[in-house]
Design an enzyme around this catalytic site. Structure first.
Site, PDB file in Angstrom:
ATOM      1  N   LEU A  96       0.853  -1.186   0.000  1.00 35.65           N
ATOM      2  CA  LEU A  96       0.000   0.000   0.000  1.00 35.65           C
ATOM      3  C   LEU A  96       0.890   1.237   0.000  1.00 35.65           C
ATOM      4  O   LEU A  96       1.495   1.588   1.014  1.00 35.65           O
ATOM      5  CB  LEU A  96      -0.907  -0.022   1.237  1.00 35.65           C
ATOM      6  CG  LEU A  96      -2.106   0.925   1.272  1.00 35.65           C
ATOM      7  CD1 LEU A  96      -3.009   0.722   0.067  1.00 35.65           C
ATOM      8  CD2 LEU A  96      -2.896   0.710   2.559  1.00 35.65           C
ATOM      9  N   SER A  97       0.980   1.881  -1.159  1.00 33.86           N
ATOM     10  CA  SER A  97       1.863   3.039  -1.297  1.00 33.86           C
ATOM     11  C   SER A  97       1.196   4.341  -0.894  1.00 33.86           C
ATOM     12  O   SER A  97       1.871   5.359  -0.707  1.00 33.86           O
ATOM     13  CB  SER A  97       2.330   3.153  -2.750  1.00 33.86           C
ATOM     14  OG  SER A  97       1.237   3.488  -3.594  1.00 33.86           O
ATOM     15  N   GLY A  98      -0.126   4.321  -0.809  1.00 34.47           N
ATOM     16  CA  GLY A  98      -0.865   5.552  -0.561  1.00 34.47           C
ATOM     17  C   GLY A  98      -1.484   6.110  -1.820  1.00 34.47           C
ATOM     18  O   GLY A  98      -2.269   7.060  -1.776  1.00 34.47           O
ATOM     19  N   CYS A 108      11.016   6.676  -8.616  1.00 28.46           N
ATOM     20  CA  CYS A 108      10.500   7.129  -7.327  1.00 28.46           C
ATOM     21  C   CYS A 108      11.530   7.853  -6.470  1.00 28.46           C
ATOM     22  O   CYS A 108      11.181   8.725  -5.680  1.00 28.46           O
ATOM     23  CB  CYS A 108       9.898   5.953  -6.562  1.00 28.46           C
ATOM     24  SG  CYS A 108      11.093   4.733  -5.990  1.00 28.46           S
ATOM     25  N   CYS A 151      14.132  -3.232  -8.601  1.00 25.20           N
ATOM     26  CA  CYS A 151      13.366  -3.187  -7.357  1.00 25.20           C
ATOM     27  C   CYS A 151      12.346  -4.321  -7.311  1.00 25.20           C
ATOM     28  O   CYS A 151      12.205  -4.993  -6.282  1.00 25.20           O
ATOM     29  CB  CYS A 151      12.672  -1.841  -7.223  1.00 25.20           C
ATOM     30  SG  CYS A 151      11.702  -1.656  -5.713  1.00 25.20           S
ATOM     31  N   VAL A 172      -3.682   5.648  -5.602  1.00 32.64           N
ATOM     32  CA  VAL A 172      -5.002   5.120  -5.903  1.00 32.64           C
ATOM     33  C   VAL A 172      -4.952   3.654  -6.343  1.00 32.64           C
ATOM     34  O   VAL A 172      -5.855   2.868  -6.006  1.00 32.64           O
ATOM     35  CB  VAL A 172      -5.702   5.996  -6.979  1.00 32.64           C
ATOM     36  CG1 VAL A 172      -4.969   5.935  -8.315  1.00 32.64           C
ATOM     37  CG2 VAL A 172      -7.154   5.589  -7.137  1.00 32.64           C
ATOM     38  N   ASP A 173      -3.920   3.246  -7.085  1.00 33.95           N
ATOM     39  CA  ASP A 173      -3.873   1.875  -7.591  1.00 33.95           C
ATOM     40  C   ASP A 173      -3.767   0.856  -6.456  1.00 33.95           C
ATOM     41  O   ASP A 173      -4.532  -0.113  -6.396  1.00 33.95           O
ATOM     42  CB  ASP A 173      -2.703   1.703  -8.559  1.00 33.95           C
ATOM     43  CG  ASP A 173      -2.860   2.530  -9.824  1.00 33.95           C
ATOM     44  OD1 ASP A 173      -4.008   2.778 -10.223  1.00 33.95           O
ATOM     45  OD2 ASP A 173      -1.843   2.935 -10.404  1.00 33.95           O
ATOM     46  N   SER A 174      -2.812   1.051  -5.573  1.00 38.90           N
ATOM     47  CA  SER A 174      -2.650   0.102  -4.467  1.00 38.90           C
ATOM     48  C   SER A 174      -3.838   0.161  -3.514  1.00 38.90           C
ATOM     49  O   SER A 174      -4.231  -0.851  -2.920  1.00 38.90           O
ATOM     50  CB  SER A 174      -1.340   0.360  -3.719  1.00 38.90           C
ATOM     51  OG  SER A 174      -1.318   1.647  -3.130  1.00 38.90           O
ATOM     52  N   GLY A 197      -0.723  -3.124  -6.620  1.00 37.18           N
ATOM     53  CA  GLY A 197      -1.611  -2.438  -7.551  1.00 37.18           C
ATOM     54  C   GLY A 197      -1.064  -2.341  -8.949  1.00 37.18           C
ATOM     55  O   GLY A 197      -1.431  -1.422  -9.698  1.00 37.18           O
TER      56      GLY A 197
END
Length: 344
Positions: A7-9, A190, A98, A11-13, A122
């Protein structure tokens, strides 16, 4: 099913986690701390605001959420090889590194040790029956970046956005009242703030050298080969009778070779560090698609020779500037059958 979801924060995740929860799975979320802070103290990758957003989404969904520090591993497996690669005149793909070594390497190992049945993210891709396939949304398909994941790991992966488009994902987030519904897209690399060229210049400094043509004639000077990649046209700093593109980088002589656009096309490509994603008993197709850049149209290809984890490809249609260090993802239709790193 007991699922660990990244969960990156964004919308996709967020929607991936929500769909897993809605499907009745036992879901736990995690957020990774990856890139180190810049000299100004700001984390460009997984910023504090991203962690707060991830926590808010997890709270909205009523699922546990943890923050795991993988900064040292990320620096070892991604940031340092990224810088070394550019210094050596190649164009590394940090997302591929990564995914292989951190997200779907160390984190997947941890998930298995903790008793989870699957790891989910996501990404726009499809994992089915042990195979990796393109996602429905071709504009967002990320199977290219995932192609470096070992075949043995794919059966443990779940991609809830496989059959969704980006607009549909945002609509689902809005309908569910998720805090990330309108959050903008994240930047391409990123851990890089601003332009990649500025990031590289700040860390690698200046190593002046010559810009030459195919005959070796000096046309100009450059401040470092890390500022260039094959196929590049803008920022070369010299002009000719026709637009010039970077055709080759030589770290040994510190030379950048340029030429007209027609000179950057290749009909043969050598791959190293190849990884087969097809099961051992599945036949290898006579012809397949070779994709050398994200969103590039795969070039029809066949194997000219292979030995160990190296492969020579012949392309029936020349490809634009395959860049050493970049990923070559090989497809049979929508299925990823192998990947490698471009060597020449």
């Amino acid at each position: 099913m007991k699922v660990l979801v990244g969960l990156s924060g964004g919308v996709d995740s967020s929607v991936a986690a929500a769909l897993l929860r809605e499907a009745g799975h036992d879901v736990t979320a995690f957020t990774l701390l990856l890139g180190h802070a810049d000299p100004d103290g700001v984390h460009r990758c997984c910023r504090p605001s991203d962690v707060r957003d991830a926590r808010a989404v997890a709270a909205r969904l009523g699922i546990p959420h943890y923050v795991w520090d993988y900064q040292e591993l990320f620096q070892q497996k991604v940031e340092t090889p990224f810088l070394r690669g550019y210094a050596a005149g190649i164009t590394p793909n940090p997302c591929g590194m990564c995914n292989r070594d951190v997200r779907f390497g160390a984190v997947l190992d941890r998930a298995i040790r903790l008793g989870y049945d699957a790891l989910s993210t996501g990404h726009y891709a499809r994992a089915w029956a042990g195979g990796l396939y393109r996602g429905l949304d071709r504009q967002k398909d990320q199977s290219y970046f995932l192609s470096r994941i070992p075949a043995s790991s794919i059966s443990r992966l779940v991609f809830p956005l496989a059959h969704l488009t980006k607009p549909r994902v945002r609509q689902i987030a809005a309908d569910m009242g998720l805090p990330s519904a309108e959050k903008p897209e994240s930047q391409e690399i990123c851990f890089v703030s601003g332009r990649t060229s500025d990031f590289l210049a700040a860390r690698l400094g200046e190593t002046p050298g010559e810009i030459v043509d195919a005959a070796g004639r000096t046309l100009g000077r450059h401040s470092g080969i890390h500022q260039f990649t094959p196929g590049q046209r803008r920022g070369i700093g010299i002009s000719g009778s026709e637009p010039l593109h970077v055709t080759a980088l030589d770290a040994g002589t510190n030379r950048v070779t340029v030429g007209p656009r027609r000179s950057v096309f290749r009909d043969r490509v050598r791959l190293v560090e190849c990884s087969r994603l097809l099961p051992p008993d599945d036949p290898w197709p006579e012809t397949f698609g070779a994709q050398f850049r994200y969103r590039a149209v795969p070039a029809p290809a066949r194997i000219a020779a292979s030995s160990g984890n190296e492969m020579d490809l012949i392309l029936t249609e020349p490809a634009f500037a395959p860049a050493p260090g970049q990923i070559a993802a090989l497809y049979d239709g929508d299925r990823v059958i192998a990947s490698g790193l471009i060597a020449a």
